[in-house]
Design an enzyme around this catalytic site. Structure first.
Site, PDB file in Angstrom:
ATOM      1  CD  GLU B  49      -2.888  -0.826   2.478  1.00 21.00           C
ATOM      2  OE1 GLU B  49      -2.776   0.191   3.204  1.00 21.00           O
ATOM      3  OE2 GLU B  49      -3.656  -1.755   2.747  1.00 21.00           O
ATOM      4  CG  ASP B  60      -3.825   8.726   8.079  1.00 27.52           C
ATOM      5  OD1 ASP B  60      -3.854   7.494   8.213  1.00 27.52           O
ATOM      6  OD2 ASP B  60      -3.983   9.310   6.989  1.00 27.52           O
TER       7      ASP B  60
END
Lengths: 414, 266
Positions: B49, B60
């Protein structure tokens, strides 16, 4: 794109939460889908519930202090020599700004949903201060996220939050201002949405937050409508409503009840933060033609680069220092119901000087932006025109900046 | 031709282990170094990824934020990210790459342009953190036309009804967020609880691959072995930060860490 009549603007979004088919929506991580849906169901039910509305009104009246004053600024009117200049002194509200309405409603909703903790973001510190007050009032634990830069420049409000028992969490990422505080607050909610309610401090964020905030601040125009009728017998034939626009909560609330009037009769003028005169940075996405992008869960006009990175803003007023703008205002702009312009830092300061010289009123730096444009335009208007400026915040929080920029004589102690 | 992502799952299954997915941010701490890191881990990892750094990342945690800000500060652009992918594919053609990011970057690039660019540079899948179902329906269809997997995210808060609908409409791979957290949070639920939720998802359609991510480190990865795939992201970003702070080579250290992760799930 068309504004519908007789339907509240907050309810004019489509099934996915888009106003005009393209502003707003719910660009959120999967984890937040459920809590947002729960909040939507709760809000849609309660906003039609007479008991809930009377509870809200009771707190607005007895605790927030409704109505706030609607006053004529006689000396300024005489000095300017054009339109009649009036002000809706929303800073009379408990805590000193309009943010109290949204904070109160969010705490009422949090109580109904059984949440024990409420988190919120703040820029100028008003949203945080009011949320801390309301949380205390309703017995909720409170966490406030605030950019480190804003903590440094808005100390009076930080102290107030702490005094009310809130935990103030400094945000050091990015530009360390409101945009980062909102991001961090959303992150906190992602991780704690099972126990915690979130209050977004303005008419921004995922669609339901835009709607709740707009619904709450509309108290301002409900009061004003009655006050105008008391004063003039009816809504004046030429009425102009000036308001500063950062996220857009006070302006939306100031205008909402007048939405269905022809704009030739009731004109809305939103004033964004143009930033320092010499700087290219600003917080005025509507005025300077920023492109549509996604910020904090909603599609809106937003300052960004060609890659879609959100750009840093610059403004003397922390409350307007935000790269995006409410989807509601994007909608009002594109349907041409409201007109948007900007005032620079220096222009806002000059308006503050002028207002405080002639009147016993101390608008904070945010509404000083609106005062600048209103006073400039009022000069050219006839005396049967009624200009109203929403003085939505008090300058107490800006003491440090005002002393630095204008000298000690412009700072009165509270 | 089968999407290399599906090939990778098949291969892991024949080796009787979950697929190992890594997440690193493109351009962290430079364009070249992020490419070198991908090369150094491609032997151990099954699927890579690649994070598209964004400066208002609402999902995040601090580790990935740090990596993203570092990359943005160095001036990384989307166009550079496609080049990194293209260059990597010259090195290892069959290794699947998934781009992971936020929707505004795709929106500004233009959905069609973005997908064309993905196709020509060799991207095999996309994860768009803030484009949930059903908002992603149209975009997911466009991905399918290009044979790029659009990977749906599922969370502990996703209701059963919603789970069924999402999975029904999903491509062959889905991503289960282990807990209520931003990326890199401390694992606050037991691996048993996570696997219980995972199995609930698998039951709906056992043919669809489901990977688990968020909060997985070398300490916890071994306990989740029964999943189709496991994603490690923040722990790797943290290792890059640690290496830079102690003036060590992140390429070597991350390579070591990923090998270690792989050994734990063999």
């Amino acid at each position: 794109m068309k504004l519908k009549k007789k339907i509240p603007v907050i309810d004019q979004g489509n099934s996915l939460g888009f106003w005009g088919g393209k502003f707003g929506g719910n660009f959120v991580p999967e984890t937040l889908k459920k809590p947002i849906e729960d909040l939507e169901v709760l809000f849609n039910k309660l906003k039609k519930d007479k008991k809930f509305i009377s509870e809200r009104d009771k707190y607005f009246q007895n605790w927030v202090g409704a109505p706030t004053r609607f006053i004529k600024l006689e000396s300024l009117t005489n000095y300017i020599g054009g339109a009649q200049i009036w002000s809706k002194v929303v800073s009379d509200a408990n805590g000193g700004a309009h943010k109290i309405y949204n904070a109160t409603v969010h705490c009422l909703l949090a109580k109904r949903s059984g949440k024990k903790i409420i988190c919120g973001d703040t820029g100028a510190g008003y949203a945080g201060k009011m949320l801390s007050m309301a949380a205390k009032k309703f017995g909720l634990k409170c966490k406030i996220f605030m950019g480190a830069k804003d903590i440094a420049r808005q100390q009076p409000n930080v102290k107030a939050m702490k005094k009310n028992g809130a935990e103030v969490i400094p945000v050091y990422s990015g530009s360390q201002t409101l945009v980062d505080a909102v991001s961090e607050c959303m992150r906190f909610w992602v991780a704690n949405c099972d126990t915690t309610a979130m209050c977004v401090g303005s008419t921004v964020g995922p669609a339901v937050f835009v709607r709740i905030c707009g619904w709450s601040t509309s108290q301002i125009s409900r009061e004003l409508k009655g006050q105008l009728i008391d004063e003039f017998g009816s809504i004046p034939k030429k009425l102009k409503l000036y308001n500063c626009v950062g996220g857009g909560s006070s302006s939306f609330g100031f205008w909402n009840e007048f939405m269905d009037y022809d704009k030739k009769q009731v004109e809305f003028i939103g004033v964004e933060a143009g930033g320092p005169a010499k700087s290219k940075k600003h917080a005025a996405p509507l005025t300077y033609g920023s492109k549509i992008g996604i910020l904090h869960g909603a599609a809106q006009y937003v300052n960004q680069n060609s890659d879609g990175q959100i750009e840093e803003t610059e403004s003397i007023s922390a409350g307007l220092d935000y790269p995006g703008i409410s989807p509601l205002h994007c909608f009002l702009k594109d349907t041409k119901r409201a007109r948007y312009t900007a005032a620079s830092d220096e222009e806002a300061l000059s308006a503050y000087k002028l207002v405080t010289k002639f009147e016993d009123l101390r608008p904070s730096l945010e509404p000083s932006h609106a005062f600048f444009v209103a006073l400039k335009e009022a000069k050219k208007l006839s005396n049967d025109t009624v200009v109203v400026i929403n003085s939505c915040g008090d300058a107490y929080k800006d003491r440090g900046i005002l002393e630095e920029r204008l000298g000690k004589k412009y700072v009165k102690s509270n | 031709m089968l999407n290399p992502i599906s090939v990778a799952f098949k291969k892991a299954r024949t080796e009787n282990r979950p697929a190992l997915l890594t997440y690193t941010v493109a351009g962290d701490s430079s364009k070249k170094q992020s490419l070198d890191i991908l090369k150094s881990i491609s032997k151990s990892a099954d699927i890579l990824e690649v994070g598209v750094p964004h400066n208002t990342p609402v999902a995040d945690g601090s580790q990935i934020q740090t990596s993203a800000y570092r990359a943005i500060k160095k001036g990384i652009k989307i166009i550079d990210i496609f080049k990194i992918v293209r260059d990597f594919k010259k090195f290892d053609k069959s290794k699947p790459i998934i781009l992971m990011g936020y929707y505004n970057m795709i929106f500004q690039y233009g959905e069609n342009n973005f997908l064309n660019k993905c196709k020509t540079s060799g991207v095999n899948g996309l994860i768009v953190v803030d484009l949930p179902w059903p908002e992603n329906k149209d975009f997911a269809k466009k991905c399918k036309k290009k044979s790029i997997y659009f990977i749906q995210l599922l969370s502990p808060t996703t209701t059963s009804k919603r789970l069924r609908k999402i999975i029904q409409n999903s491509h062959p791979m889905n991503y289960f967020i282990s807990m209520l957290s931003t990326t890199g949070g401390k694992l606050k639920v037991s691996p048993r609880e996570i696997l219980k939720n995972y199995n609930r998802i698998k039951k709906i359609n056992p043919k669809k691959e489901v990977v688990i991510g968020f909060g997985i480190t070398d300490k916890t990865i071994g306990k989740l072995k029964s999943a189709d795939g496991l994603v490690v992201g923040s722990a790797i970003c943290k290792e890059i930060t640690r290496s830079l702070n102690s003036r060590q080579n992140p390429v070597i250290n991350v390579g070591k860490l990923v090998r270690k992760l792989k050994n734990k799930i063999k």
